[in-house]
Design an enzyme around this catalytic site. Sequence first.
Site, PDB file in Angstrom:
ATOM      1  N   LYS A  99       0.878  -1.173   0.000  1.00  0.00           N
ATOM      2  CA  LYS A  99       0.000   0.000   0.000  1.00  0.00           C
ATOM      3  C   LYS A  99       0.912   1.218   0.000  1.00  0.00           C
ATOM      4  CE  LYS A  99      -2.916   2.882   2.709  1.00  0.00           C
ATOM      5  NZ  LYS A  99      -3.403   3.201   4.052  1.00  0.00           N
ATOM      6  N   GLY A 160      -7.591   9.725   9.940  1.00  0.00           N
ATOM      7  CA  GLY A 160      -7.852   9.895  11.368  1.00  0.00           C
ATOM      8  C   GLY A 160      -8.921  10.908  11.724  1.00  0.00           C
ATOM      9  N   ALA A 186      -9.283   5.868   4.406  1.00  0.00           N
ATOM     10  CA  ALA A 186      -9.146   7.054   5.264  1.00  0.00           C
ATOM     11  C   ALA A 186     -10.433   7.865   5.353  1.00  0.00           C
ATOM     12  CB  ALA A 186      -8.013   7.955   4.810  1.00  0.00           C
ATOM     13  N   GLY A 187     -10.708   8.303   6.556  1.00  0.00           N
ATOM     14  CA  GLY A 187     -11.833   9.194   6.797  1.00  0.00           C
ATOM     15  C   GLY A 187     -13.073   8.529   7.350  1.00  0.00           C
ATOM     16  N   ALA A 208      -9.092   2.070   9.863  1.00  0.00           N
ATOM     17  CA  ALA A 208      -8.122   1.889  10.956  1.00  0.00           C
ATOM     18  C   ALA A 208      -8.644   2.604  12.199  1.00  0.00           C
ATOM     19  CB  ALA A 208      -6.751   2.387  10.545  1.00  0.00           C
TER      20      ALA A 208
END
Lengths: 258, 78
Positions: A99, A160, A186-187, A208
């Site tokens: 990635k 994040g 993300a987000g 995550a």
Amino acid sequence: MQVEPLKLGSYVINNRLILGTGGAMSHETIAESIAASGTELVTVAIRRIKPTGSGQSLYDMLRGLKVQILPNTAGCFTAKEAIITAELAREALETNVVKLEVIADDKTLLPQPLELIDAAEELVSRGFFVLAYTNDDPIFGRNLQSVGVSAVMPLGAPIGTGLGVRNPHNIALMRELVTIPLVLDAGIGTASDAALAMELGCDAVLAATSITRADSPAVMARAISLAIEAGYLAHRAGRVPKRHLALASTSDEGRADL
Amino acid sequence: MENPAKKADSENVTILVNGEAKLVRAGTSLDELLDILNLPKVGVAAALDAEVVHRRMWPETILTEGHKVEILTIAQGG
């Protein structure tokens, strides 16, 4: 209808959630989230080794759980750094899949597209399957595809932030322009964000922070996994068109004259 | 492993391992360094002066004065 397996480089996953391990309080939290969600692919970073003492290393734990490990190039600001980090990941994990993250600065953590595309092109030429973390620019997604990456991974919002998919139109447009796997990365803040990403046509979602920093990570992992499956099915089910005025679902036929 | 502050001599060389000075016997290989540091050999990668050294080359890669060694593994990350 069942969820079809998804090919990402040389990896094949049956569960469309990719779990990012960053931010977890402990290895146990990661293991519980893997079990609760059914994810088959987790991301990790490459960092200096520290003596683990008597505790089990992250590597040993993930190998024991039989999940596939996707290394990333988190923390790299230049193509040069990202390329050597990918090479180190290939050496450590014996995988050609990476990635690719090349970020612009520590404050926004937003991708640096100029370095990103250089790194992507070079890594592809070195035999890597590159999953490229990128801004939600549909044209740039197409550019990444043209240099040979194996998946395009647009952000929904900065890493994040938990702000969800800030520009659904861009994600939908990118889905139209990119024919290789599209992974929302993300987000994500909560389950509905993941469902939306899938409804827009993404093939998978990477989460995550939304999981690892939730009050109950394993419960959120399960919730997001279910939402991804729901969004996958909804995208294929063909939603009704939006209308300005109401449309009765009940027929007038046979209505009493009162 | 001896006191890193000790000056290098013909028998020993000072190298940097993950940013820390280490004194090792001259002729020590990268493979031996991992043994000395009691580090695992699976799930790790090594770079010497910012160049990746493939696993099969570790035994024949001899560390010399001033070498910068990075030994890496996986860590939590999104």
